[in-house]
Design an enzyme around this catalytic site. Structure first.
Site, PDB file in Angstrom:
ATOM      1  N   ASP A  37       0.683  -0.751   0.253  1.00 20.95           N
ATOM      2  CA  ASP A  37      -0.060   0.174  -0.337  1.00 20.95           C
ATOM      3  C   ASP A  37       0.980   0.963  -0.183  1.00 20.95           C
ATOM      4  O   ASP A  37       2.156   0.922   0.300  1.00 20.95           O
ATOM      5  CB  ASP A  37      -1.038   0.006   1.199  1.00 20.95           C
ATOM      6  CG  ASP A  37      -1.904   1.756   0.821  1.00 20.95           C
ATOM      7  OD1 ASP A  37      -2.549   1.336   0.319  1.00 20.95           O
ATOM      8  OD2 ASP A  37      -1.627   1.817   2.348  1.00 20.95           O
ATOM      9  N   SER A  38       0.246   2.385  -0.446  1.00 21.80           N
ATOM     10  CA  SER A  38       1.448   3.507  -0.026  1.00 21.80           C
ATOM     11  C   SER A  38       1.527   3.638   1.336  1.00 21.80           C
ATOM     12  O   SER A  38       2.336   5.102   1.439  1.00 21.80           O
ATOM     13  CB  SER A  38       0.171   4.944  -1.394  1.00 21.80           C
ATOM     14  OG  SER A  38      -0.735   5.028  -0.090  1.00 21.80           O
ATOM     15  N   GLY A  44      -3.137   9.348  -3.885  1.00 22.07           N
ATOM     16  CA  GLY A  44      -3.872   9.686  -4.453  1.00 22.07           C
ATOM     17  C   GLY A  44      -4.182  10.741  -4.536  1.00 22.07           C
ATOM     18  O   GLY A  44      -4.589  10.759  -6.058  1.00 22.07           O
ATOM     19  N   CYS A  54      -4.554  -1.829  -1.811  1.00 20.20           N
ATOM     20  CA  CYS A  54      -3.926  -0.094  -2.173  1.00 20.20           C
ATOM     21  C   CYS A  54      -5.254   0.051  -3.750  1.00 20.20           C
ATOM     22  O   CYS A  54      -4.477  -0.558  -4.769  1.00 20.20           O
ATOM     23  CB  CYS A  54      -2.876   1.007  -2.691  1.00 20.20           C
ATOM     24  SG  CYS A  54      -2.566   2.417  -3.056  1.00 20.20           S
ATOM     25  N   GLU A  63      -2.405   8.996   8.000  1.00 22.73           N
ATOM     26  CA  GLU A  63      -1.155   8.900   8.213  1.00 22.73           C
ATOM     27  C   GLU A  63      -0.648   9.876   9.547  1.00 22.73           C
ATOM     28  O   GLU A  63       0.578   8.854  10.192  1.00 22.73           O
ATOM     29  CB  GLU A  63      -0.404   9.202   6.629  1.00 22.73           C
ATOM     30  CG  GLU A  63      -0.751   8.197   5.371  1.00 22.73           C
ATOM     31  CD  GLU A  63      -0.045   7.060   5.309  1.00 22.73           C
ATOM     32  OE1 GLU A  63       0.987   7.258   6.295  1.00 22.73           O
ATOM     33  OE2 GLU A  63       0.039   5.679   5.615  1.00 22.73           O
ATOM     34  N   CYS A 115     -11.204   2.963  -0.416  1.00 23.97           N
ATOM     35  CA  CYS A 115      -9.656   3.740  -0.464  1.00 23.97           C
ATOM     36  C   CYS A 115      -9.582   2.663   1.148  1.00 23.97           C
ATOM     37  O   CYS A 115      -9.986   3.094   2.171  1.00 23.97           O
ATOM     38  CB  CYS A 115      -8.660   5.455   0.379  1.00 23.97           C
ATOM     39  SG  CYS A 115      -7.506   5.122   1.109  1.00 23.97           S
ATOM     40  N   THR A 116      -8.349   2.140   1.010  1.00 24.87           N
ATOM     41  CA  THR A 116      -7.775   1.606   2.218  1.00 24.87           C
ATOM     42  C   THR A 116      -7.614   1.772   3.419  1.00 24.87           C
ATOM     43  O   THR A 116      -7.961   1.187   4.524  1.00 24.87           O
ATOM     44  CB  THR A 116      -6.616   0.284   1.918  1.00 24.87           C
ATOM     45  OG1 THR A 116      -6.161   0.923   1.380  1.00 24.87           O
ATOM     46  CG2 THR A 116      -7.006  -0.498   1.297  1.00 24.87           C
ATOM     47  N   HIS A 117      -7.448   3.122   3.617  1.00 26.42           N
ATOM     48  CA  HIS A 117      -6.659   4.263   4.438  1.00 26.42           C
ATOM     49  C   HIS A 117      -8.376   4.474   5.628  1.00 26.42           C
ATOM     50  O   HIS A 117      -8.650   4.336   6.583  1.00 26.42           O
ATOM     51  CB  HIS A 117      -6.298   5.500   4.550  1.00 26.42           C
ATOM     52  CG  HIS A 117      -5.301   5.645   4.464  1.00 26.42           C
ATOM     53  ND1 HIS A 117      -4.365   5.371   2.990  1.00 26.42           N
ATOM     54  CD2 HIS A 117      -3.745   6.049   4.720  1.00 26.42           C
ATOM     55  CE1 HIS A 117      -3.357   5.148   3.203  1.00 26.42           C
ATOM     56  NE2 HIS A 117      -2.695   5.470   4.542  1.00 26.42           N
TER      57      HIS A 117
HETATM   58  N1  DGL Z   1      -4.189   2.930   0.204  1.00 27.43           N
HETATM   59  C1  DGL Z   1      -4.563   3.767  -0.848  1.00 27.43           C
HETATM   60  C2  DGL Z   1      -5.613   3.667  -1.186  1.00 27.43           C
HETATM   61  O1  DGL Z   1      -6.373   2.341  -1.404  1.00 27.43           O
HETATM   62  C3  DGL Z   1      -4.143   5.514  -1.378  1.00 27.43           C
HETATM   63  C4  DGL Z   1      -3.901   6.356  -0.302  1.00 27.43           C
HETATM   64  C5  DGL Z   1      -3.157   7.752  -1.037  1.00 27.43           C
HETATM   65  O2  DGL Z   1      -1.633   7.345  -0.870  1.00 27.43           O
HETATM   66  O3  DGL Z   1      -3.324   8.597  -1.423  1.00 27.43           O
HETATM   67  O4  DGL Z   1      -6.191   4.202  -2.531  1.00 27.43           O
END
Ligand code: DGL
Length: 270
Positions: free
Chosen positions: A11-12, A44, A74, A153, A185-187
């Site tokens: 992931d990022s 993103g 991600c 983050e 978004c996984t965040h």
């Molecule tokens: N967690 C990531 C996703 O699912 C991206 C977050 C990011 O780096 O912008 O899209």
């Protein structure tokens, strides 16, 4: 004895931990190698070329270890590199967009689905395509939420600031009569309590994590953890601050984790 092959999850940043948690629940004996590119997060707001180059740098790194499967945890990277990575790698590669779309179609009753994600994910229309492929008569509304990932983050998901930002950002969705909202978004599952409060209890929140882990299990087979088997050796690698990563990971996963630092090339490569 030969070391057991693991599952790589990339992931990022810390967002992929939401998928890791579910993999640990469904496949408890599988060793996980996680990589988060926290130093260059968010992806993103980057161009597809940058997202592709950075994602493949992570893929190059994790595939130096023998793997059973790779999970691109991600949405932003899934939208850009999933098809190419599937062609390139000799192991199953699983993204998070199709599983999320499937779960949302199963959940909706009124056919009105919202998708929130990064600018790159929403711009790619990957969810809309996936959803309409499963059920062409759905009404899909997408909204980019670029201010959510930095909150997660920085470990600010539980703060008043997070509540204010989420509420302001999601207001346009409240008139859409959605009954289902994809956390694309996984965040975002780390902000789920605040998001739920803002959209109300009549809206079902969908995270891809559960369905993605199910798809992974379908590829690698059911987990047969033996009673006395030692717990698997998970490794978490970040390109950013190991202390911050550990804090967020240990809170989210409710366990202690081993975090290592690894720098990726700064330059873009094609
Ligand atoms: N967690 C990531 C996703 O699912 C991206 C977050 C990011 O780096 O912008 O899209």
């Amino acid at each position: 004895m030969e070391k057991e092959k693991g599952i790589a999850v990339i992931d990022s940043g810390v967002g992929g931990l939401t998928v890791v948690k579910e993999i640990m629940r469904q496949l408890p004996s599988q060793p996980i190698l996680y990589m988060g590119d926290n130093a260059r997060c968010p992806y993103g707001s980057k161009t597809p070329e940058e997202i592709r180059a950075y994602s493949f740098q992570m893929i190059d790194f994790v595939t130096r270890t023998p793997l059973k499967a790779l999970v691109i945890a991600c949405n932003t990277a899934t939208a850009v590199v999933l098809d190419e990575a599937k062609k390139d790698l000799p192991v199953p590669v699983i993204g998070v967009i199709e599983p999320g779309a499937r779960a949302a179609v199963n959940a909706t009753r009124n056919g009105r689905i919202g998708v929130i994600g990064t600018e790159a994910t929403i711009r790619s229309q990957a969810y809309t395509r996936s959803l309409l492929q499963i059920k062409p008569d759905l009404h899909v509304t997408g909204l980019a939420c670029p201010s959510f990932v930095p909150l997660v983050e920085k470990h600010l998901a539980h703060t008043e600031e997070a509540r204010r930002v989420v509420s302001e950002t999601l207001t346009p969705l409240l008139r859409e009569e959605l009954d289902t909202l994809i956390l694309g978004c996984t965040h975002y599952p780390l902000l789920a309590p605040v998001i739920q409060e803002v959209v109300g209890d009549s809206v079902t929140l969908i995270s891809s994590a559960e369905e993605t882990a199910r798809e992974l299990a379908a590829y690698i087979g059911p987990d047969e953890r033996k009673e006395k088997q030692a717990p698997p050796d998970h490794v978490f690698v970040t390109t950013g601050d190991t202390g911050m990563f550990r804090e967020i990971a240990e809170e989210w996963l409710s366990r202690t984790v081993r975090v290592e630092y690894h720098a990726l090339e700064r330059s873009l490569k094609s």
